[in-house]
Design an enzyme around this catalytic site. Structure first.
Site, PDB file in Angstrom:
ATOM      1  N   SER A 107      62.427  86.620  27.104  1.00  0.00           N
ATOM      2  CA  SER A 107      63.271  85.477  26.744  1.00  0.00           C
ATOM      3  C   SER A 107      64.557  85.549  27.572  1.00  0.00           C
ATOM      4  O   SER A 107      64.903  86.608  28.110  1.00  0.00           O
ATOM      5  CB  SER A 107      63.608  85.564  25.257  1.00  0.00           C
ATOM      6  OG  SER A 107      64.676  84.711  24.958  1.00  0.00           O
ATOM      7  N   TYR A 113      66.980  89.984  18.001  1.00  0.00           N
ATOM      8  CA  TYR A 113      66.046  89.327  18.925  1.00  0.00           C
ATOM      9  C   TYR A 113      66.439  89.636  20.377  1.00  0.00           C
ATOM     10  O   TYR A 113      65.590  89.923  21.218  1.00  0.00           O
ATOM     11  CB  TYR A 113      66.075  87.820  18.645  1.00  0.00           C
ATOM     12  CG  TYR A 113      65.060  86.994  19.399  1.00  0.00           C
ATOM     13  CD1 TYR A 113      63.697  87.281  19.341  1.00  0.00           C
ATOM     14  CD2 TYR A 113      65.454  85.889  20.160  1.00  0.00           C
ATOM     15  CE1 TYR A 113      62.764  86.499  20.013  1.00  0.00           C
ATOM     16  CE2 TYR A 113      64.530  85.102  20.827  1.00  0.00           C
ATOM     17  CZ  TYR A 113      63.185  85.408  20.753  1.00  0.00           C
ATOM     18  OH  TYR A 113      62.265  84.630  21.423  1.00  0.00           O
TER      19      TYR A 113
END
Ligand code: NAD
Length: 283
Positions: A166, A179
Site C-alpha cells: 500500500s 496498517y
C-alpha cells in the site's frame, strides 16, 4: 528474443488469498482473462464461490472458491490439499488478504492542546486488540500463506509470489499506525524473501496500490451524510497528480506483468500503482 506476451500464464495454477474482495476480484478477472486457473482462497467461502462462478462464466476460465484463513496454518494446509486435488500443483501465489479496521484508527490526525483532555481519540486510545488484528492480518497473513502455498513451487524450482502492499508502506498515513507498519513490513518481507528464494527459482514482488474506494476505507474518505469526499478524501485527490481515485482494473497491468515470465529477471521490487501519489511532494 523472448516472447513478449502473457501467453506463458495460460493454464498456470494461481492461488489468490482475499480474492473475493474488491481489488482481489478485479485481479482474478485479469488473471482469468489470460487463461490462468485460479483458486480464490478466502475466509468468506460463500462470496469466494459466487465470485468464482461469475468470473468462470464470464471468461470460460477455471476458477474455484476455497475456504482459507490466512492466519491459520492448518486451514491453509487444508486449502492447499483441496487446490492440489482440484487444480494441481500451485505455480503462482497472490497474497491479497489484508485491510485496516476502525479499531486500529485514531480519530485525530495530529494531537493538539485540546486533545490532552480526550486521549481516547488519539494514539493513547487505540485498543491493542485492534492493533494486533490489523498487524497480523496484513503481515502474518502474507507470511503464512507464502510458507504453505509455495511448497509446490520449490519442487518445480519455479514460481511467483505477488504481495499486495500500500502507499502507506513508504510514508505512514495519519490515523492508521497498525496498517502502515504492517504494510511497511510487507515491503521489507518482499525484499527479504526475494533474496532467500532467488536461487530456487521463485520470484517475490509486490504492488503498492494508491487510493481506491473500497469498503475498508469508505468510512475515511467519503462523507456519510453528503456522499461527497470527506476532508481526508479531498486531501487524497489533491495529493494525487492524476486528480482521481484508482479503479480496481488499474491494477491488472502491473499484476500480469509481475506474474508473467516477461518480468523473469525482476525480483524484490514493489511497484506503486498510484496515479503519481508517491512521486509528488505536495507542492
Ligand atoms: P476487501 O476488504 O474488499 O477484501 C479483502 C478480502 O480478504 C475479503 O474477501 C475478505 O473476506 C478476505 N479476508 C479477510 N480476512 C481474511 C482471512 N483471515 N483469511 C482469508 N481471507 C480474508 O479489501 P480490498 O480493498 O480488495 O484490499 C485487498 C488488498 O489490497 C488488501 O491487502 C489491502 O490492504 C490492499 N490495499 C487496498 C487499497 C484500497 O484502496 N482498497 C489500497 C492499498 C492496498
Amino acid at each position: 528474443m523472448k516472447e513478449l506476451s502473457f501467453n506463458d500464464l495460460k493454464g498456470k495454477v494461481c492461488v489468490i488469498t482475499g480474492g473475493a474482495g474488491v481489488l482481489g476480484t478485479s485481479m482474478v478477472r485479469a488473471m482469468a482473462s489470460v487463461g490462468m486457473r485460479i483458486a480464490i482462497a478466502d475466509i468468506n467461502k460463500e462470496v469466494a464461490d459466487k465470485v468464482a462462478a461469475e468470473i468462470s462464466e464470464e471468461t470460460g476460465a477455471e476458477v474455484i472458491g476455497v475456504e482459507a484463513n490466512v492466519l491459520d496454518k492448518e486451514s491453509l494446509e487444508k486449502a492447499k490439499a483441496e487446490i492440489n486435488e482440484k487444480l494441481g500443483p500451485i505455480e503462482v501465489l497472490v497474497n491479497g488478504a489484508g485491510g485496516n479496521s476502525p479499531q486500529a484508527t485514531t480519530k485525530v490526525e495530529q494531537m493538539e492542546e485540546k486533545d490532552l483532555d480526550n486521549l481516547a481519540d488519539t494514539f493513547y486510545g487505540l485498543q491493542m486488540e485492534g492493533f494486533d488484528k490489523v498487524y497480523s492480518l496484513n503481515f502474518k497473513g502474507t507470511l503464512l500463506p507464502t510458507m504453505v502455498f509455495t511448497l509446490d513451487m520449490l519442487q518445480n524450482r519455479k514460481g511467483v509470489v505477488l504481495n499486495i502492499s500500500s502507499m502507506n508502506s513508504y510514508k505512514p498515513l495519519t490515523k492508521i499506525p497498525a496498517y502502515s507498519a504492517a504494510k511497511a513490513s510487507v515491503n521489507n518481507f518482499t525484499e527479504w524473501l526475494s533474496v532467500h528464494l532467488a536461487k530456487v527459482g521463485i520470484r517475490v514482488n509486490a504492488i503498492a496500490p494508491g487510493f481506491f474506494i473500497t469498503h475498508q476505507n469508505r468510512f475515511l474518505v467519503l462523507d456519510e451524510k453528503t456522499g461527497g469526499f470527506s476532508p481526508r478524501g479531498q486531501k487524497i485527490i489533491n495529493s494525487t497528480p492524476m486528480g482521481k481515485f484508482g479503479e480496481p482494473d488499474d491494477l491488472s497491468g502491473a499484476t500480469l506483468f509481475l506474474l508473467s515470465d516477461v518480468s523473469s529477471f525482476i525480483t524484490g521490487i514493489v511497484i506503486p500503482v498510484d496515479g503519481g501519489y508517491s512521486a509528488y511532494g505536495g507542492v
